[in-house]
Design a protein around this motif. Structure first.
Motif, PDB file in Angstrom:
ATOM      1  N   THR A   1       0.842  -1.189   0.000  1.00 40.70           N
ATOM      2  CA  THR A   1       0.000   0.000   0.000  1.00 40.70           C
ATOM      3  C   THR A   1       0.877   1.240   0.000  1.00 40.70           C
ATOM      4  O   THR A   1       1.804   1.347   0.804  1.00 40.70           O
ATOM      5  N   ILE A   2       0.572   2.156  -0.906  1.00 35.51           N
ATOM      6  CA  ILE A   2       1.301   3.422  -0.971  1.00 35.51           C
ATOM      7  C   ILE A   2       0.323   4.520  -0.569  1.00 35.51           C
ATOM      8  O   ILE A   2      -0.745   4.665  -1.165  1.00 35.51           O
ATOM      9  N   ASN A   3       0.681   5.254   0.476  1.00 38.47           N
ATOM     10  CA  ASN A   3      -0.134   6.366   0.954  1.00 38.47           C
ATOM     11  C   ASN A   3       0.447   7.658   0.412  1.00 38.47           C
ATOM     12  O   ASN A   3       1.650   7.897   0.527  1.00 38.47           O
ATOM     13  N   PHE A   4      -0.395   8.468  -0.183  1.00 37.32           N
ATOM     14  CA  PHE A   4       0.006   9.791  -0.661  1.00 37.32           C
ATOM     15  C   PHE A   4      -0.565  10.833   0.290  1.00 37.32           C
ATOM     16  O   PHE A   4      -1.755  10.787   0.613  1.00 37.32           O
ATOM     17  N   VAL A   5       0.278  11.773   0.724  1.00 31.71           N
ATOM     18  CA  VAL A   5      -0.169  12.900   1.545  1.00 31.71           C
ATOM     19  C   VAL A   5       0.244  14.156   0.790  1.00 31.71           C
ATOM     20  O   VAL A   5       1.417  14.535   0.786  1.00 31.71           O
ATOM     21  N   MET A   6      -0.742  14.782   0.124  1.00 33.68           N
ATOM     22  CA  MET A   6      -0.462  15.925  -0.746  1.00 33.68           C
ATOM     23  C   MET A   6      -0.663  17.245  -0.002  1.00 33.68           C
ATOM     24  O   MET A   6      -1.604  17.394   0.765  1.00 33.68           O
ATOM     25  N   GLY A   7       0.245  18.182  -0.258  1.00 34.31           N
ATOM     26  CA  GLY A   7       0.070  19.536   0.239  1.00 34.31           C
ATOM     27  C   GLY A   7      -1.057  20.212  -0.528  1.00 34.31           C
ATOM     28  O   GLY A   7      -1.489  19.741  -1.581  1.00 34.31           O
ATOM     29  N   ALA A   8      -1.521  21.344  -0.029  1.00 37.88           N
ATOM     30  CA  ALA A   8      -2.677  22.037  -0.596  1.00 37.88           C
ATOM     31  C   ALA A   8      -2.516  22.391  -2.074  1.00 37.88           C
ATOM     32  O   ALA A   8      -3.497  22.400  -2.818  1.00 37.88           O
ATOM     33  N   SER A   9      -1.314  22.657  -2.523  1.00 39.14           N
ATOM     34  CA  SER A   9      -1.123  23.067  -3.923  1.00 39.14           C
ATOM     35  C   SER A   9      -0.539  21.958  -4.800  1.00 39.14           C
ATOM     36  O   SER A   9      -0.029  22.215  -5.880  1.00 39.14           O
ATOM     37  N   HIS A  10      -0.618  20.713  -4.318  1.00 40.39           N
ATOM     38  CA  HIS A  10      -0.012  19.590  -5.054  1.00 40.39           C
ATOM     39  C   HIS A  10      -1.009  18.462  -5.284  1.00 40.39           C
ATOM     40  O   HIS A  10      -1.892  18.221  -4.463  1.00 40.39           O
ATOM     41  N   ASN A  11      -0.823  17.782  -6.406  1.00 42.03           N
ATOM     42  CA  ASN A  11      -1.554  16.550  -6.689  1.00 42.03           C
ATOM     43  C   ASN A  11      -0.552  15.510  -7.174  1.00 42.03           C
ATOM     44  O   ASN A  11       0.629  15.802  -7.381  1.00 42.03           O
ATOM     45  N   ALA A  12      -1.014  14.279  -7.340  1.00 45.16           N
ATOM     46  CA  ALA A  12      -0.175  13.206  -7.877  1.00 45.16           C
ATOM     47  C   ALA A  12      -1.010  12.460  -8.903  1.00 45.16           C
ATOM     48  O   ALA A  12      -1.997  11.815  -8.558  1.00 45.16           O
ATOM     49  N   VAL A  13      -0.622  12.584 -10.171  1.00 49.01           N
ATOM     50  CA  VAL A  13      -1.366  11.997 -11.277  1.00 49.01           C
ATOM     51  C   VAL A  13      -0.459  11.014 -12.005  1.00 49.01           C
ATOM     52  O   VAL A  13       0.655  11.367 -12.413  1.00 49.01           O
ATOM     53  N   GLU A  14      -0.945   9.772 -12.160  1.00 48.74           N
ATOM     54  CA  GLU A  14      -0.159   8.778 -12.894  1.00 48.74           C
ATOM     55  C   GLU A  14      -0.137   9.134 -14.372  1.00 48.74           C
ATOM     56  O   GLU A  14      -1.165   9.492 -14.952  1.00 48.74           O
ATOM     57  N   VAL A  15       1.055   9.040 -14.966  1.00 51.56           N
ATOM     58  CA  VAL A  15       1.255   9.354 -16.381  1.00 51.56           C
ATOM     59  C   VAL A  15       2.055   8.226 -17.027  1.00 51.56           C
ATOM     60  O   VAL A  15       2.658   7.409 -16.347  1.00 51.56           O
ATOM     61  N   SER A  16       2.089   8.218 -18.342  1.00 58.87           N
ATOM     62  CA  SER A  16       2.902   7.234 -19.058  1.00 58.87           C
ATOM     63  C   SER A  16       4.378   7.607 -18.939  1.00 58.87           C
ATOM     64  O   SER A  16       4.721   8.737 -18.586  1.00 58.87           O
ATOM     65  N   GLN A  17       5.240   6.665 -19.278  1.00 59.99           N
ATOM     66  CA  GLN A  17       6.676   6.936 -19.243  1.00 59.99           C
ATOM     67  C   GLN A  17       7.045   8.063 -20.201  1.00 59.99           C
ATOM     68  O   GLN A  17       7.840   8.937 -19.854  1.00 59.99           O
ATOM     69  N   SER A  18       6.469   8.061 -21.392  1.00 61.31           N
ATOM     70  CA  SER A  18       6.814   9.110 -22.359  1.00 61.31           C
ATOM     71  C   SER A  18       6.342  10.487 -21.883  1.00 61.31           C
ATOM     72  O   SER A  18       7.041  11.485 -22.073  1.00 61.31           O
TER      73      SER A  18
ATOM     74  N   THR B   1      -5.337  13.132   0.842  1.00 56.05           N
ATOM     75  CA  THR B   1      -4.610  11.936   1.221  1.00 56.05           C
ATOM     76  C   THR B   1      -5.291  10.781   0.506  1.00 56.05           C
ATOM     77  O   THR B   1      -6.518  10.682   0.514  1.00 56.05           O
ATOM     78  N   GLY B   2      -4.514   9.953  -0.138  1.00 55.45           N
ATOM     79  CA  GLY B   2      -5.080   8.823  -0.873  1.00 55.45           C
ATOM     80  C   GLY B   2      -4.135   7.650  -0.873  1.00 55.45           C
ATOM     81  O   GLY B   2      -2.968   7.772  -0.490  1.00 55.45           O
ATOM     82  N   THR B   3      -4.633   6.509  -1.285  1.00 55.65           N
ATOM     83  CA  THR B   3      -3.805   5.306  -1.333  1.00 55.65           C
ATOM     84  C   THR B   3      -3.832   4.700  -2.726  1.00 55.65           C
ATOM     85  O   THR B   3      -4.771   4.902  -3.500  1.00 55.65           O
ATOM     86  N   TYR B   4      -2.781   3.961  -3.010  1.00 55.92           N
ATOM     87  CA  TYR B   4      -2.693   3.211  -4.255  1.00 55.92           C
ATOM     88  C   TYR B   4      -1.993   1.896  -3.961  1.00 55.92           C
ATOM     89  O   TYR B   4      -1.006   1.863  -3.205  1.00 55.92           O
ATOM     90  N   ILE B   5      -2.483   0.802  -4.552  1.00 58.52           N
ATOM     91  CA  ILE B   5      -1.871  -0.511  -4.386  1.00 58.52           C
ATOM     92  C   ILE B   5      -1.506  -1.037  -5.766  1.00 58.52           C
ATOM     93  O   ILE B   5      -2.394  -1.327  -6.580  1.00 58.52           O
ATOM     94  N   PRO B   6      -0.209  -1.145  -6.078  1.00 60.58           N
ATOM     95  CA  PRO B   6       0.197  -1.681  -7.389  1.00 60.58           C
ATOM     96  C   PRO B   6      -0.230  -3.136  -7.529  1.00 60.58           C
ATOM     97  O   PRO B   6      -0.063  -3.927  -6.604  1.00 60.58           O
ATOM     98  N   THR B   7      -0.770  -3.470  -8.693  1.00 60.53           N
ATOM     99  CA  THR B   7      -1.245  -4.831  -8.927  1.00 60.53           C
ATOM    100  C   THR B   7      -0.418  -5.590  -9.959  1.00 60.53           C
ATOM    101  O   THR B   7      -0.608  -6.789 -10.121  1.00 60.53           O
ATOM    102  N   THR B   8       0.477  -4.893 -10.657  1.00 58.97           N
ATOM    103  CA  THR B   8       1.327  -5.560 -11.646  1.00 58.97           C
ATOM    104  C   THR B   8       2.772  -5.103 -11.471  1.00 58.97           C
ATOM    105  O   THR B   8       3.037  -4.019 -10.965  1.00 58.97           O
ATOM    106  N   VAL B   9       3.674  -5.945 -11.916  1.00 60.24           N
ATOM    107  CA  VAL B   9       5.102  -5.616 -11.880  1.00 60.24           C
ATOM    108  C   VAL B   9       5.375  -4.615 -12.993  1.00 60.24           C
ATOM    109  O   VAL B   9       5.241  -4.936 -14.172  1.00 60.24           O
ATOM    110  N   GLN B  10       5.702  -3.392 -12.625  1.00 67.26           N
ATOM    111  CA  GLN B  10       6.019  -2.349 -13.595  1.00 67.26           C
ATOM    112  C   GLN B  10       6.470  -1.101 -12.853  1.00 67.26           C
ATOM    113  O   GLN B  10       6.435  -1.046 -11.631  1.00 67.26           O
ATOM    114  N   ASN B  11       6.881  -0.099 -13.612  1.00 70.09           N
ATOM    115  CA  ASN B  11       7.179   1.219 -13.061  1.00 70.09           C
ATOM    116  C   ASN B  11       5.948   2.089 -13.240  1.00 70.09           C
ATOM    117  O   ASN B  11       5.365   2.126 -14.318  1.00 70.09           O
TER     118      ASN B  11
END
Length: 146
Positions: free
Chosen positions: A41-58, A78-88
């Motif tokens: 489990t990965i917990n994200f704790v974002m500051g008021a002016s920040h977000n975290a958006v998954e993007v492609s490698q390119s 604050t949010g969580t993410y759980i990786p389900t596959t082997v990847q970056n």
């Protein structure tokens, strides 16, 4: 018996998932690179002016901001993410990617314990870590001296 108990304890230790946290510090993620196992489990704790958006490698390499449809932790949330596959997994803070606010989650496979010696009777081709359990066919040595 001791070897079986040690193997069981080791398997139990590695069968649980772990939790790690990514925070924002100034205009950066901390840590910006995280190595986890699939299922952690990965917990994200974002500051008021920040977000975290998954993007492609390119998109990540180009300092882009277009989501690939993966996780999206909102501004100040604050949010969580759980990786389900082997990847970056690549992610950015959309308003601050141009100044380097981006990160990577490297999700590895869980280790598989077993016999890694291909000459053993109980060889496990899927095993990634030898647990000392290999067994071999007994060999008969014939001698005329007996």
């Amino acid at each position: 018996m001791k070897k079986q108990i040690l193997t069981l304890i080791t398997l139990l230790m590695f069968s649980f998932s772990y939790s790690q946290t990514i925070n924002t510090v100034g205009n950066s993620f901390s840590p910006d690179t995280l190595i986890v196992n699939v299922g952690d489990t990965i917990n994200f704790v974002m500051g008021a002016s920040h977000n975290a958006v998954e993007v492609s490698q390119s998109t990540f390499i180009a300092n882009g901001t277009t989501s690939n449809g993966g996780f999206n932790i909102g501004f100040g949330q604050t949010g969580t993410y759980i990786p389900t596959t082997v990847q970056n997994y690549y992610y950015v803070c959309q308003p601050h990617v141009a100044i380097g606010m981006k990160g990577v989650i490297i999700a590895n496979a869980l280790p598989i314990y077993g016999c890694t010696d291909s000459t053993a009777i109980n060889y496990n081709p899927l095993a990634t870590i030898d647990d000392g359990s290999c067994t071999f066919s007994p060999t008969t040595i014939w001698s005329e001296d007996f």
